[in-house]
Write a protein that holds these residues in place. Structure first.
Motif, mmCIF file in Angstrom:
data_model
loop_
_atom_site.group_PDB
_atom_site.id
_atom_site.type_symbol
_atom_site.label_atom_id
_atom_site.label_comp_id
_atom_site.label_asym_id
_atom_site.label_seq_id
_atom_site.Cartn_x
_atom_site.Cartn_y
_atom_site.Cartn_z
ATOM 1 N N THR A 196 9.431 -24.485 4.054
ATOM 2 C CA THR A 196 8.305 -23.473 4.296
ATOM 3 C C THR A 196 8.486 -22.147 3.691
ATOM 4 N N GLU A 197 7.289 -21.439 3.701
ATOM 5 C CA GLU A 197 7.250 -20.169 2.985
ATOM 6 C C GLU A 197 7.934 -19.155 3.850
ATOM 7 N N LYS A 198 7.949 -19.294 4.917
ATOM 8 C CA LYS A 198 8.964 -18.273 5.706
ATOM 9 C C LYS A 198 10.553 -18.602 5.440
ATOM 10 N N SER A 199 10.869 -19.796 5.407
ATOM 11 C CA SER A 199 12.298 -19.950 4.854
ATOM 12 C C SER A 199 12.652 -19.482 3.534
ATOM 13 N N VAL A 200 11.610 -19.598 2.644
ATOM 14 C CA VAL A 200 11.762 -18.957 1.204
ATOM 15 C C VAL A 200 11.878 -17.327 1.419
ATOM 16 N N MET A 201 11.087 -16.590 2.165
ATOM 17 C CA MET A 201 11.138 -15.375 2.461
ATOM 18 C C MET A 201 12.443 -14.844 3.073
ATOM 19 N N SER A 202 12.693 -15.645 3.962
ATOM 20 C CA SER A 202 14.014 -15.452 4.535
ATOM 21 C C SER A 202 15.309 -15.152 3.663
ATOM 22 N N VAL A 203 15.451 -16.314 2.975
ATOM 23 C CA VAL A 203 16.471 -16.596 2.228
ATOM 24 C C VAL A 203 16.554 -15.503 0.968
ATOM 25 N N THR A 254 9.551 -9.891 -6.426
ATOM 26 C CA THR A 254 9.779 -11.132 -7.290
ATOM 27 C C THR A 254 9.853 -12.174 -6.401
ATOM 28 N N MET A 255 10.221 -12.242 -5.041
ATOM 29 C CA MET A 255 10.426 -13.431 -4.125
ATOM 30 C C MET A 255 9.157 -13.879 -3.954
ATOM 31 N N TYR A 256 8.111 -13.387 -4.183
ATOM 32 C CA TYR A 256 6.589 -13.939 -3.732
ATOM 33 C C TYR A 256 6.175 -15.061 -4.685
ATOM 34 N N THR A 257 6.871 -15.002 -5.899
ATOM 35 C CA THR A 257 6.666 -16.312 -6.677
ATOM 36 C C THR A 257 7.162 -17.504 -6.229
ATOM 37 N N GLY A 258 8.377 -17.450 -5.604
ATOM 38 C CA GLY A 258 8.514 -18.712 -4.763
ATOM 39 C C GLY A 258 8.010 -18.945 -3.425
ATOM 40 N N VAL A 259 7.341 -17.931 -2.952
ATOM 41 C CA VAL A 259 6.417 -18.164 -1.827
ATOM 42 C C VAL A 259 5.424 -18.905 -2.442
ATOM 43 N N SER A 260 4.624 -18.463 -3.414
ATOM 44 C CA SER A 260 3.636 -19.224 -3.881
ATOM 45 C C SER A 260 3.564 -20.486 -4.440
ATOM 46 N N VAL A 261 4.869 -20.874 -4.789
ATOM 47 C CA VAL A 261 5.039 -22.111 -5.435
ATOM 48 C C VAL A 261 5.379 -22.787 -4.117
ATOM 49 N N ASN A 262 5.784 -22.420 -3.033
ATOM 50 C CA ASN A 262 6.047 -23.422 -1.811
ATOM 51 C C ASN A 262 4.438 -23.541 -1.193
ATOM 52 N N ILE A 263 3.823 -22.674 -1.179
ATOM 53 C CA ILE A 263 2.314 -22.865 -0.522
ATOM 54 C C ILE A 263 1.522 -23.906 -1.073
#
Length: 283
Positions: free
Chosen positions: A197-204, A104-113
């Motif tokens: 950044t998307e890396k920050s989203v994935m880390s959190v 589910t975290m990839y939703t936030g990654v897509s939004v950030n991108i």
């Protein structure tokens, strides 16, 4: 009647009746404003097209769940349940929940991108229902969750998993998982809007998801844990969800766990949905 002429390469063009043109523009009816459902489905289709053009995105919903299932079943099955065939009856619904919740975290990654690329600026200027872009992301990801569930169950059946609840119990369990994941994803859309950044989203996201999934009843019965840890595990939303999905697929009706899972989903949606839209409007 007023006319307008112009020249191009020294040649006179045909006159245009300005009154007729203006009348045409005024009297022509505008197309109806799209409904919230149609715009949400359109953004959902956009998310699906991304999967079509970049099929590598399905790696995390195919290879990753299979790897987890094989690893935990054959690594811990004999020690925890006497045999892998016995352990898979308990662990498969849990790993299914863990795998879907983690992606589910990839939703936030897509939004950030999309924010970084400037696509959101265009979305915000469209005369559409504001939350439709966010809902579209979540609807598109619901397909990923469904694919992950289908892959896990197919491999599980090949390894000896037998859901006593039959097709009805399996579908009920997957439906509950999809509802919970849809609501849970709003947390990561919020982080996708907050972080740079998307890396920050994935880390959190991983810092939150890993404790929730591993400190639960996904792999073992909480009764074997220390009392202080049981207090956390027994009240975790992942524990309630895994117990509900496990019970539904086993042919039981765990009403309490289902109610807790739906309650957590409603809480996530009511809290993080408005916060996400407030950030989206201010972005």
């Amino acid at each position: 009647m007023t006319t307008v002429t112009s020249t191009e390469d020294g040649k006179e063009l045909a006159p245009v009746r300005t009154e007729s043109l203006a009348a045409l523009l005024v009297t022509k009816e505008r197309p109806p404003r799209p409904s919230s459902l149609s715009t949400s489905l359109t953004f959902g289709w956009r998310a699906i097209l991304k999967i079509k053009h970049v099929p590598e995105q399905l790696f995390d919903v195919t290879a990753f769940p299979i790897m987890n299932l094989l690893m935990f079943t054959y690594l811990f099955g004999g020690a925890l349940a006497g045999s892998p065939s016995e352990y898979i009856q308990f662990v498969l619904p849990g790993i299914l929940v863990m795998s879907v919740v983690m992606i589910t975290m990839y939703t936030g990654v897509s939004v950030n991108i999309d924010i970084e690329k400037g696509v959101f600026d265009r979305f915000r200027s469209l005369p559409i229902w504001r939350p439709s872009a966010m809902v579209g992301y979540l609807l598109g990801d619901a397909l990923r969750y469904t694919i992950a569930s289908a892959v896990m169950l197919t491999v599980g059946l090949a390894l000896g998993y037998r859901p006593d609840g039959g097709i009805g119990g399996v579908l009920a369990g997957i439906a509950l998982l999809l509802v919970f994941s849809f609501a849970f994803s709003w947390i990561w859309t919020m982080f996708g809007l907050m972080l740079r950044t998307e890396k920050s989203v994935m880390s959190v996201s991983m810092m939150v998801i890993f404790p929730l999934t591993f400190l639960s009843n996904v792999f073992v019965d909480p009764r074997t844990m220390p009392g202080w840890l049981q207090a956390f595990v027994n009240n975790s939303p992942i524990t309630h969800l895994a117990a509900a999905v496990r019970g539904l697929m086993a042919g039981d009706w765990p009403a309490g766990e289902v109610a807790w899972s739906l309650g957590w989903a409603g809480l996530f949606l009511l809290v993080f949905g408005p916060v996400t839209m407030r950030l989206y409007n201010r972005k």
